[in-house]
Write a protein that holds these residues in place. Structure first.
Motif, PDB file in Angstrom:
ATOM      1  N   PRO A   1     -52.992 -74.102  63.171  1.00 25.09           N
ATOM      2  CA  PRO A   1     -51.692 -74.943  62.589  1.00 25.09           C
ATOM      3  C   PRO A   1     -52.024 -76.162  62.004  1.00 25.09           C
ATOM      4  O   PRO A   1     -52.890 -76.741  62.343  1.00 25.09           O
ATOM      5  CB  PRO A   1     -51.039 -75.010  63.923  1.00 25.09           C
ATOM      6  CG  PRO A   1     -51.523 -74.108  64.848  1.00 25.09           C
ATOM      7  CD  PRO A   1     -52.902 -73.835  64.565  1.00 25.09           C
ATOM      8  N   LYS A   2     -50.900 -76.631  61.151  1.00 27.34           N
ATOM      9  CA  LYS A   2     -51.320 -77.994  60.628  1.00 27.34           C
ATOM     10  C   LYS A   2     -50.993 -78.897  61.817  1.00 27.34           C
ATOM     11  O   LYS A   2     -49.917 -78.987  62.336  1.00 27.34           O
ATOM     12  CB  LYS A   2     -50.363 -78.029  59.218  1.00 27.34           C
ATOM     13  CG  LYS A   2     -50.692 -76.912  58.225  1.00 27.34           C
ATOM     14  CD  LYS A   2     -49.945 -77.097  56.813  1.00 27.34           C
ATOM     15  CE  LYS A   2     -50.382 -76.176  55.609  1.00 27.34           C
ATOM     16  NZ  LYS A   2     -49.448 -76.350  54.736  1.00 27.34           N
ATOM     17  N   GLY A   3     -51.489 -80.098  61.041  1.00 32.94           N
ATOM     18  CA  GLY A   3     -51.089 -81.434  61.830  1.00 32.94           C
ATOM     19  C   GLY A   3     -51.883 -81.708  63.156  1.00 32.94           C
ATOM     20  O   GLY A   3     -51.381 -82.620  63.902  1.00 32.94           O
ATOM     21  N   ILE A   4     -52.792 -80.716  63.905  1.00 32.14           N
ATOM     22  CA  ILE A   4     -53.221 -81.056  64.988  1.00 32.14           C
ATOM     23  C   ILE A   4     -54.285 -82.400  64.828  1.00 32.14           C
ATOM     24  O   ILE A   4     -55.307 -81.947  64.112  1.00 32.14           O
ATOM     25  CB  ILE A   4     -53.769 -79.658  65.546  1.00 32.14           C
ATOM     26  CG1 ILE A   4     -52.716 -78.678  66.046  1.00 32.14           C
ATOM     27  CG2 ILE A   4     -54.402 -80.109  67.076  1.00 32.14           C
ATOM     28  CD1 ILE A   4     -52.967 -77.429  66.500  1.00 32.14           C
ATOM     29  N   LYS A   5     -54.292 -83.151  66.013  1.00 36.28           N
ATOM     30  CA  LYS A   5     -55.361 -84.101  65.694  1.00 36.28           C
ATOM     31  C   LYS A   5     -56.170 -84.397  66.780  1.00 36.28           C
ATOM     32  O   LYS A   5     -55.823 -83.677  67.928  1.00 36.28           O
ATOM     33  CB  LYS A   5     -54.625 -85.549  65.595  1.00 36.28           C
ATOM     34  CG  LYS A   5     -53.449 -85.592  64.386  1.00 36.28           C
ATOM     35  CD  LYS A   5     -54.440 -85.562  63.514  1.00 36.28           C
ATOM     36  CE  LYS A   5     -53.333 -85.865  61.995  1.00 36.28           C
ATOM     37  NZ  LYS A   5     -54.084 -85.440  60.711  1.00 36.28           N
ATOM     38  N   ALA A   6     -57.233 -84.757  66.846  1.00 38.64           N
ATOM     39  CA  ALA A   6     -58.104 -84.977  67.964  1.00 38.64           C
ATOM     40  C   ALA A   6     -57.502 -85.387  69.084  1.00 38.64           C
ATOM     41  O   ALA A   6     -57.823 -84.888  70.359  1.00 38.64           O
ATOM     42  CB  ALA A   6     -59.502 -85.711  67.524  1.00 38.64           C
ATOM     43  N   SER A   7     -56.901 -86.555  69.086  1.00 33.28           N
ATOM     44  CA  SER A   7     -56.110 -86.979  70.256  1.00 33.28           C
ATOM     45  C   SER A   7     -55.116 -86.066  70.967  1.00 33.28           C
ATOM     46  O   SER A   7     -54.785 -86.113  72.202  1.00 33.28           O
ATOM     47  CB  SER A   7     -55.141 -88.311  69.634  1.00 33.28           C
ATOM     48  OG  SER A   7     -54.372 -87.915  68.961  1.00 33.28           O
TER      49      SER A   7
END
Length: 252
Positions: free
Chosen positions: A240-246
């Motif tokens: 999915p879009k928008g997933i970040k490492a944090s």
């Protein structure tokens, strides 16, 4: 410990329950993964990384889409500003090696021990190192449940500390080769017991030595590279879009 790519989709689907908390393996200048060309393609001009710009018969062998192999090929093309990414999914490393040997594919990436053996057997040519493409590559990580981290953080820290000691012993024996012969034998015996229990001592020892790369659990996670890998997954339509490492990782 787990390969970042092979576990990432599960982590992304349950990142409120599972978190990456530590580094395990990063790209290393001394023991970088290798970029190989088939002998035929090398003789036809694919002799270095820049040659991909003008070489029309490039075909990278991959185990699967979204795999480590896919990410490394993607980054090679990105660095060279080449939009097209000719890849061939071959499911396993043995098949990729055979296809390169037969020049059915032009290129692959591989751990240094295996790559050098292929070159020594005249099955391939080295045309570059992944360290020159992705010097900050966070290859493998440690992860556990968020519940365990919240309720038993010191236990997780103790596990990480023990793993750091084991990694140091491993590096000294198999990467830096500073250990005594007896210590090397002991390390290999431990690894064989858990990793290759069904193989002979000789087979296991060869695979362990060929696969040796520097472990770095004492290092902090490279969050920037994890973000880069997540961007790659998103670009390929794998997450999915928008997933970040944090969202999925932190340094314990």
């Amino acid at each position: 410990m787990a390969k970042f790519h092979s576990s990432i989709n599960k982590l992304l689907g349950s990142y409120e329950k599972i978190k990456i908390f530590g580094s395990m393996l990063k790209e290393d200048a001394q023991n970088s993964q290798l970029i190989l060309s088939s002998v035929k393609d090398y003789n036809n001009g694919l002799t270095n990384i820049k040659a991909f710009n003008n070489y029309n018969n490039t075909l990278f062998g991959l185990t699967s889409k979204g795999s480590t192999f896919h990410y490394m090929a993607y980054k090679i093309y990105e660095k060279l500003d080449i939009a097209n990414l000719p890849i061939k999914v071959l499911n396993d490393v043995t098949t990729i090696k055979e296809q390169l040997k037969r020049s059915t594919i032009s290129s692959m990436t591989i751990i240094p021990g295996v790559g050098k053996q292929m070159v020594n057997n005249n099955d391939a040519k080295i045309i570059g190192k992944i360290f020159d493409i992705i010097p900050d590559y966070q290859i493998t990580v440690m992860f556990t449940s968020i519940t365990l981290i919240k309720n038993h953080k010191e236990l997780v820290r103790a596990f990480k500390k023990a793993l750091e000691k084991g990694a140091n012993d491993y590096n000294e024996a198999l990467v830096d080769r500073k250990s005594s012969d007896k210590e090397k034998v002991d390390i290999i015996a431990i690894l064989k017991r858990y990793v290759y229990p069904g193989l002979s001592q000789q087979q296991a020892e060869q695979l362990i030595k060929e696969g040796a790369m520097r472990l770095s659990p004492e290092s902090k996670l490279n969050m920037a590279n994890i973000n880069d890998q997540l961007n790659f997954f998103e670009h390929e339509g794998l997450t999915p879009k928008g997933i970040k490492a944090s969202d999925i990782a932190f340094n314990l």
